[in-house]
Structures are given as C-alpha cells and as structure tokens.
Design an enzyme around this catalytic site. Structure first.
Site, PDB file in Angstrom:
ATOM      1  N   CYS A 162      -4.812 -46.727  -0.892  1.00 14.81           N
ATOM      2  CA  CYS A 162      -5.429 -45.580  -0.227  1.00 14.81           C
ATOM      3  C   CYS A 162      -4.538 -44.875   0.791  1.00 14.81           C
ATOM      4  O   CYS A 162      -4.906 -43.810   1.285  1.00 14.81           O
ATOM      5  CB  CYS A 162      -6.723 -46.008   0.459  1.00 14.81           C
ATOM      6  SG  CYS A 162      -7.672 -47.192  -0.506  1.00 14.81           S
ATOM      7  N   HIS A 180      -9.487 -41.419   8.243  1.00 16.40           N
ATOM      8  CA  HIS A 180      -9.589 -41.965   6.883  1.00 16.40           C
ATOM      9  C   HIS A 180     -11.060 -41.945   6.482  1.00 16.40           C
ATOM     10  O   HIS A 180     -11.403 -41.519   5.379  1.00 16.40           O
ATOM     11  CB  HIS A 180      -9.021 -43.368   6.860  1.00 16.40           C
ATOM     12  CG  HIS A 180      -8.896 -43.963   5.491  1.00 16.40           C
ATOM     13  ND1 HIS A 180      -8.135 -43.403   4.491  1.00 16.40           N
ATOM     14  CD2 HIS A 180      -9.449 -45.079   4.950  1.00 16.40           C
ATOM     15  CE1 HIS A 180      -8.219 -44.147   3.399  1.00 16.40           C
ATOM     16  NE2 HIS A 180      -9.000 -45.174   3.641  1.00 16.40           N
ATOM     17  N   HIS A 231     -13.437 -40.094  -1.774  1.00 16.53           N
ATOM     18  CA  HIS A 231     -12.228 -40.883  -1.542  1.00 16.53           C
ATOM     19  C   HIS A 231     -11.349 -40.710  -2.776  1.00 16.53           C
ATOM     20  O   HIS A 231     -11.668 -41.227  -3.855  1.00 16.53           O
ATOM     21  CB  HIS A 231     -12.585 -42.349  -1.337  1.00 16.53           C
ATOM     22  CG  HIS A 231     -11.431 -43.175  -0.861  1.00 16.53           C
ATOM     23  ND1 HIS A 231     -10.125 -42.721  -0.832  1.00 16.53           N
ATOM     24  CD2 HIS A 231     -11.377 -44.455  -0.384  1.00 16.53           C
ATOM     25  CE1 HIS A 231      -9.354 -43.654  -0.352  1.00 16.53           C
ATOM     26  NE2 HIS A 231     -10.062 -44.728  -0.083  1.00 16.53           N
TER      27      HIS A 231
END
Lengths: 93, 401, 356
Positions: B151, B284, B318
């Site tokens: 990520c 994030h 995401h």
C-alpha cells in the site's frame, strides 16, 4: 463420512487441535500437547491477529459456521474448549 | 542538494478520468462506490471502479498499464513534455501490486486441468512490468523500476524518483502508482476481514473497513534547474521523503505508530520544516479500525489536534499500489489550487482518535503539505511537498520573505 | 560504495562460504523434477534443499513463512552477520532493497488454488499475506529488527542492477550508511512448467555460457543473494562497487575478468560474443546456481569473493566453440577489477564494476 451434527465435543476438540497445528504451522507442539483450557492468544499458544482470521476461515470451511465479528471471535477464541463448545452448540442447529 | 520540482500531475480513478474531473468530484463531495462489474465474483463488497477508462488497451495491454498511461500522458501534457522527451534521460518509477503477479485465472485453471494451453498470458505478463511497459510505450531513455511495497508503493516510487534526481541518475522522472481491481486482493482482503460491506468512512467512529478501488496517480518530477531551463518553472516542490519499517508484523501495524512517526520525522527533517509548518495532511486513512486509530493518534501527537487532514479514500477507495501516487497527485493539486476537499464518508469523531478530518472544502493558506502511506508488511512512507511563489524572471521564490 | 558483507542461499547450500566452495569445486549436476502437466517429462532444476532453509533461531518468528521469504531472510541475515554491523536500536542506519523478477509466485499460485477450490469467500488470509511481493522484505526487516527504509522492486530485465543504483543513491544522499541489496527467486511446479515451454532446457543439466547461441539452453535455478553495501569510509571486506553502467555508458579500463550473465534466460546470447571478442579474460558461473532473471546478483557476489580472495576460479562449464579467452583454471592472481555484464531480454546492457 460422519455427519457433523453427531460429532461429540471430544471429537471436535481433537479435530480443532489438529487443524490448528497443521494450518497455523505451529512448531514444536503436537495436537495432543495443546491444553484444552490453555489460552490460544497472547501468552498461551502465542497466536496473533493473522491466526485469528485464519481460524475464522478454518471454522467456516470445516464446519460451515460463520463467525460474525471481532467481538464474537474474541469470546469464542479464548481456548480450544471455548471454541469447541461453540462449534458443538452451533453444529447442533 | 538538488531542488526537485513537480511540473506535471495526472490522475485517474473512480472520482474522475483526469485531474480536473476528480477535483470537480471532490468539490461536490460525491463518492461513487458500487457493485463490481469488471469480473465475476460471489463477493458483494462495494468497490470504486473506474467507469470511464477512455484509453483503448493496445494489444494485450493489462488494465493497470492502461490506467498508468492515462495518468502519465495527462501529467506529461501538464508538464509540457508531450514531445521532446528524447533530449532527456527520463526515469520511470511506478508502484503496483496486481500488475506484478502472474494471476491470470484462466491460465491457471488451464494449467491445473492439464490441458494443452497457450503461453499468451505468460507472454502478456512478461511484457507487463508496469514501469518497463510505460517506459517502452512512451519511448523513454532512462532507468525504470517497479516498486512492489504493497500500500505504500506509489509513495515509495516517488521517493525513489527523488533519490534518482538528487543523484543525477536521470534528468526527469515520472513517478507514482497504478493498480486495477482484481479477484486476488478482493478475496484476500475479504479473508483478512477488513473490507466493508458499505461505503467506507475513514476516521469515522463507526468505520467498518476499506473498499478497494483502482486507478493511477502520477507526478512529473525534475530538477528545478532543468525545469527552468526548458521554460517550465514550477511553484510546487517535492521537499522530502521519509520511509521507515515497523519490523513488527506481516499484516498488523505496530500499535504505537512509531514507524509512521519515524517516517514523518525523516521527511520533515529532509524538507527542513517542523510539524507546525504543515498546513494539511493527506492521510492514508483506509477506514479500517486499526489503521485510522494508529494514524490518527500519530497525527495528534505530532501535529496537534488542530491539524487539517483528510483521507481521499472516501472518494477513490483503497487503490493499493496506486494509492501513494494518487494521494501525492491530490496533495500537489491541493497546494496548487489552494483547497482540500472534505473527507468523504466521515460523520462522527471517534473518541479513541480524538481528531476529526475536515468535513467540507477547506481553503489552505500555508506552504507545506504531507501525504502519508502505511503498508502491509509494515512499511511507512511520508512525502512533504511545498509551494512557493514565482517572481517575474520565473525564478523560484521560496516565500521566505 | 563498498561490499562489506555477503550471504547466499542456493542449491549448493547456505552462506557465502557455500558459494566460495562451489566456485572451487566446479559443476555438479542439478536435481531432476517431473514437469507437472507433462507426464513423463523431467526438467533439471537447481533447487534449494529443505534442510538448507531450516534455522530455528533466525526463523523463529516465521512459522507461516514460505520458502521465498525464508531464503531471503537467511541470505540477508548472513550478509549482515558477515559484515559485522550492529543494527536495531541505536545501531547503524540500514536500508533494505530486495529485487525479484517473479516474486513469491509459488504462494501466489497456492492462493489461486484457494479461490478455485474453496470459493471467493473462503480463502486463506495467511496465504494471501504471503503472496504479495513485499512479504519477504518485511520478514527481513523484522528478523533484523531494522526500522530503516525497506523496499521491494521488480523488473524482468535489470532488477538487481536498478537496486544497486538506488542503494548508491541512498548512501550518497545520506539516507542510509549501509544498504542490504539482494535478490530472491523461487522455482515451483508452475514456473518449471513455464520454463519447459518457453526456454530451451539443457537436457544434460549444463548451462553453456560461452555457446553464444541464438537460442541458448537454461537450467532453472532458485535462491537468494544479499550484499551488504556500505559507505566508502566503512572499510571493505570484499571490494569496492564502483558503479553500474547502463547502455552506452562504459566503465573505464579493461578489467581483469569479465563475468557474463549468459544463462539461457534471454532469447539470444549472440550479443555476448562481441564482449568475448575483446581481449579480456571472460568467466561465466551460472552453471553453479542456475538460470534466474536476477542471476546477476550471484555473479556479483562471486566477483566480490574473487576480489577478496585475489583468486580466479575456473569456469564450471568450459565448452568454448567460439574459442573465447575463457578462465579455465583456478589460481591466485593479482586482481584489480572485475566486471559483470548482463544483456536483458530487451537488449539493454548493464555492467557492474567492482574493484579491489
């Protein structure tokens, strides 16, 4: 193959111990050495969060039972006994 | 030390086919998650799918490459580099997760069945390294590297480009990330129990997990000197990058947030700033209970409770390897435009975090912004960007006056 | 920057000492494995034996880890120990860059098995977590207790070379004092099947680096190599890594040895003949560890060993139809400079230059 519903608590305990050792790649311990009431997480068997979600899948795959959320999991996953009892109760439904 | 400027921005996601569509979506505050249509699955989690991929895939081009090229072409146009790149050594560093794996289900089913099968999927995969493919498609001369850091890949790719430019490895760098929706992460994240069956709500008290998304976010980076010489001085600077590993666990972040804190401190130190200089943070913010709690706590500790921050994942989901790239693009755009959107999906403060993201479009007045990324495997990345004014000669004015 | 430590895990064993032994002992036959989905067909493979990756102490928190991660951790660990640096709290500032062409594809295919066999909603989260490329580097950081930047990079052409370039940039900009740079590749039944279809396999198990063939033969290999690279003021246990030169960039003078990455992985190795035609001694050691897209890491480690030992090692397979100046004997020699030359599948040339 034996029907899930007729399994005894003892059989389920034994199966669970086998599943844990094999699927979680537990080292230096046999299924027979896992204590029925020993803590699975933290200081006991030392399982962690990744093991927890793996157990959720194992229960679903082997017994067709869904564990709904983290809170339920925390209660059921305390020991082999708590897990076995929950499986046994729900298989009977 | 070489000053690195941002001369081009490109972005494609569920929020828009390009940056200006995306900013329009941000302003309206509209988040579009929905049912997956790209492939068959029994899973019903909502996703942020790109519905308007205008670029036609050439040959067997993988979707991630098509997405990347959309963003790259937009960024190059923005940088006025659609032609004339051959004069420069141009590096490409892009992050991804899906595109790096040979995960073609048809190929693997055929293999398992023992039937004779074509190697077409394998050939497609071998031509499909993201950075290599983009470099080839555009005809670039320079280094290329694909970052596969889960990520934080997109942010780390930008960090690599910064190092390249400072070390003179290339004159210009195209950096960011791209990723497509795919059955593998959908099943995998579902099994980890961190997907939400409703639209995600980053930092919200009742958040239940993340929604997967897809897209690409890319920056064109170059030394200030080269940008000025070719007549494209920029107001935006890539000022710092920090990276730190939790070294804790494969899937769980370290509870005290020390990895993220370290990455932030390194990035700010490199940029020569203090926490009080940061005017906003693009978090994030995945909307998982763990991530947002840890990240939010770190923000409160480092920036104080008045810090303006948001998660753009409420707008785009995401996007895994693309996330760091998209968020860098959004951060740069926010500095350029002078505003940040409300953090989509947020409604109620979580008393375990004691911080709320901005709820509506908010003007920003400071010079420095931060974008953070936390990855599976425990990587933490922080990027610092800044804006200054440009004087009549086109020279960069740091705004120190 | 300097090479101050090295570690390796491959078919011949674990530790840089195993690579040194292999250089001295020469070629040994690979194992043979059945090709899945092609009954009766066997393929030679340089496989890492299971006993090589058993280490209860180093791998104590890695019970779920796959072979890919274990190979990486052991090679990285050994490189750090070999380099003698202290890490963890208050220790050296260390970065980690892991380069791989195919990543943990064995586990990735096992995860596809999960989806096919059990359905989308009943797959193993543990297998998924280990199927991502960066799992191995995460384990390396954890095993070492290191909190510096940790990166996994991938490319089919020149992953390891790009990792070296980045490591040098990190050291020069002061991001780290040391960087652990390594490669990991794993074979498995699917990859062996793909190799049997896409590559010419050397039926006798011998890679011939000096055949310079338009369709060269390969023997798939697996393993991991890590080099500990350090800032120039840190001394050099092995050698100095002077640079990585791409395309038309060229190194300075002729080296004492040019090691060729000719191992059958690229479609056409006639390009190496031009290198061999120059009046420089050439070597090729891939018959010791197998064909891998990141095999240049092994050659780089071999060159480092040679410079440290001031010893040339005889090439393990010396078939030489073009009469090139091949290194044919093992001898102590005054060695100043070694180059490792690679051509990627896309005709890009890369040269790693190392010096005493």
């Amino acid at each position: 193959m034996q029907s899930q519903k007729s399994k005894s608590l003892e059989e389920i305990r034994s199966e669970l111990k086998e599943l844990l050792v094999v699927n979680l790649a537990l080292e230096d311990i046999t299924p027979e050495e896992i204590e029925d009431d020993g803590l699975l997480f933290g200081e006991g068997l030392g399982l962690d969060s990744l093991d927890a979600v793996e157990i959720v899948v194992l229960i679903q795959r082997n017994y067709g039972l869904e564990i709904i959320d983290e809170e339920q999991a925390r209660e059921i996953f305390q020991s082999v006994n708590t897990l076995a009892r929950w499986v046994h109760e729900n298989l009977g439904d | 030390m070489v000053n690195v400027v941002i001369t081009g921005i490109g972005a494609i996601s569920a929020a828009g086919a390009d940056l200006s569509e995306t900013l329009a979506t941000f302003e309206k505050g509209r988040a579009r998650a929905g049912a997956l249509s790209l492939f068959e699955t029994s899973l019903t989690y909502p996703v942020f799918e790109v519905k308007n991929l205008r670029r036609k895939a050439r040959g067997d081009e993988m979707r991630s490459i098509s997405l990347a090229l959309c963003a790259v072409e937009e960024a190059l146009t923005d940088a006025e580099l659609s032609s004339g790149l051959s004069r420069f050594r141009v590096g490409v560093c892009l992050g991804t997760t899906v595109a790096s794996q040979l995960n073609d289900m048809d190929f693997y089913r055929a293999y398992r069945s023992g039937k004779p099968m074509s190697m077409r999927s394998v050939d497609r995969y071998l031509k499909g390294n993201l950075a290599e493919a983009v470099g080839r498609a555009i005809g670039l001369r320079g280094p290329s590297l694909t970052v596969v850091n889960a990520c934080s890949s997109g942010a780390d790719a930008i960090g690599v480009a910064l190092s390249w430019l400072r070390d003179g490895v290339c004159d210009i760098a195209i950096a960011g990330g791209a990723d497509e929706l795919n059955i593998v992460p959908l099943c995998g994240f579902g099994a980890l129990g961190i997907l939400s069956d409703s639209i995600c709500a980053p930092f919200d008290r009742d958040r239940k997990g993340l929604n997967l998304g897809e897209g690409a976010g890319v920056l064109v980076l170059e030394s200030e000197e080269i940008a000025r010489k070719r007549g494209k001085p920029s107001l935006l600077q890539l000022s710092g990058y920090g990276s730190a590993a939790d070294a804790f666990h494969l899937t769980a972040p370290i509870p005290d947030g020390s990895g993220l804190e370290s990455a932030l401190e390194k990035a700010m130190s490199e940029a020569g700033i203090h926490a009080g200089d940061v005017c906003f943070v693009n978090a994030h913010g995945t909307a998982t209970p763990d991530n947002d709690k840890i990240e939010g706590s770190v923000f409160r500790r480092i920036f104080g409770s008045e810090i303006k921050f948001l998660s753009s994942k409420g707008f785009v989901g995401h996007t895994l390897g693309a996330a760091g790239g998209l968020e860098a693009a959004f951060t740069a755009a926010a500095l350029r435009e002078g505003w940040i959107p409300g953090s989509a999906g947020f409604a109620q403060q979580d008393e375990e975090i004691l911080l709320s993201p901005v709820r509506e479009t908010t003007p920003i007045t400071g010079r420095f912004a931060v974008s953070t990324s936390l990855a599976f495997g425990g990587n933490n990345a922080a990027i610092v960007m800044s804006r200054g004014s440009v004087d009549a000669s086109g020279a960069q004015n740091r705004g120190d006056a | 920057m300097n090479v101050t430590g090295a570690g390796a895990v491959f078919a011949r064993g674990r530790g840089i000492g195993s690579l040194e032994d292999a250089l001295r002992e020469g070629w040994t036959a690979p194992s043979r494995k059945p090709v899945a989905s092609s009954p009766g067909e066997m393929i030679p493979v340089y496989s890492v034996e299971e006993k090589t990756i058993i280490d209860k102490a180093v791998l104590k928190k890695m019970r779920r880890a796959d072979r890919f991660s274990k190979m990486a951790v052991l090679a990285a660990w050994d490189a750090v120990k070999d380099g003698g640096i202290e890490i963890g709290e208050g220790g050296a500032r260390l970065g980690i860059i892991l380069a791989t062409a195919f990543g943990p594809q064995v586990t990735a295919f096992r995860f596809l098995d999960e989806i096919i066999d059990h359905g989308d909603a009943s797959v193993s989260p543990t297998l998924f977590s280990h199927s991502v490329h960066n799992a191995a580097a995460s384990y390396v950081a954890s095993a070492l207790g290191n909190h510096g930047p940790t990166l996994t990079v991938t490319q089919f052409g020149l992953s390891f070379h790009q990792a070296l370039i980045l490591a040098r940039a990190w050291i020069r900009e002061g991001r780290c004092e040391h960087v652990l740079v390594g490669s990991v590749e794993e074979c498995g039944t699917v990859m062996e099947h793909i190799c049997s279809k896409k590559l010419e396999i050397a039926e006798d198990g011998k890679i011939r680096p000096f055949a310079f063939s338009p369709s060269p033969s390969a023997v798939p290999g697996e393993g991991s190599v890590f080099l500990l690279l350090s800032r120039e003021d840190r001394g050099k246990k092995y050698c100095e890594l002077r640079g990585v030169f791409l395309d038309d960039e060229s190194a300075e003078a002729d080296p004492d040895l040019r090691i060729l990455d000719a191992d059958g992985m690229s479609e056409d190795e006639t390009r190496y003949q031009e290198i061999a035609g120059q009046d420089v001694l050439i070597g090729g050691y891939s018959p010791l560890f197998g064909s891998m897209l990141t095999g240049s890491a092994f050659h780089c480690a071999a060159a480092a060993v040679m410079l440290k030992n001031q010893t040339l090692y005889a090439c393990p397979v010396r078939d030489n139809p073009h009469d090139a100046r091949v290194c044919a004997s093992t001898e102590q020699k005054n060695l100043e400079r070694i180059q490792c030359v690679s051509y990627s599948c896309r005709d890009e040339r890369a040269v790693i230059e190392l010096s005493r």
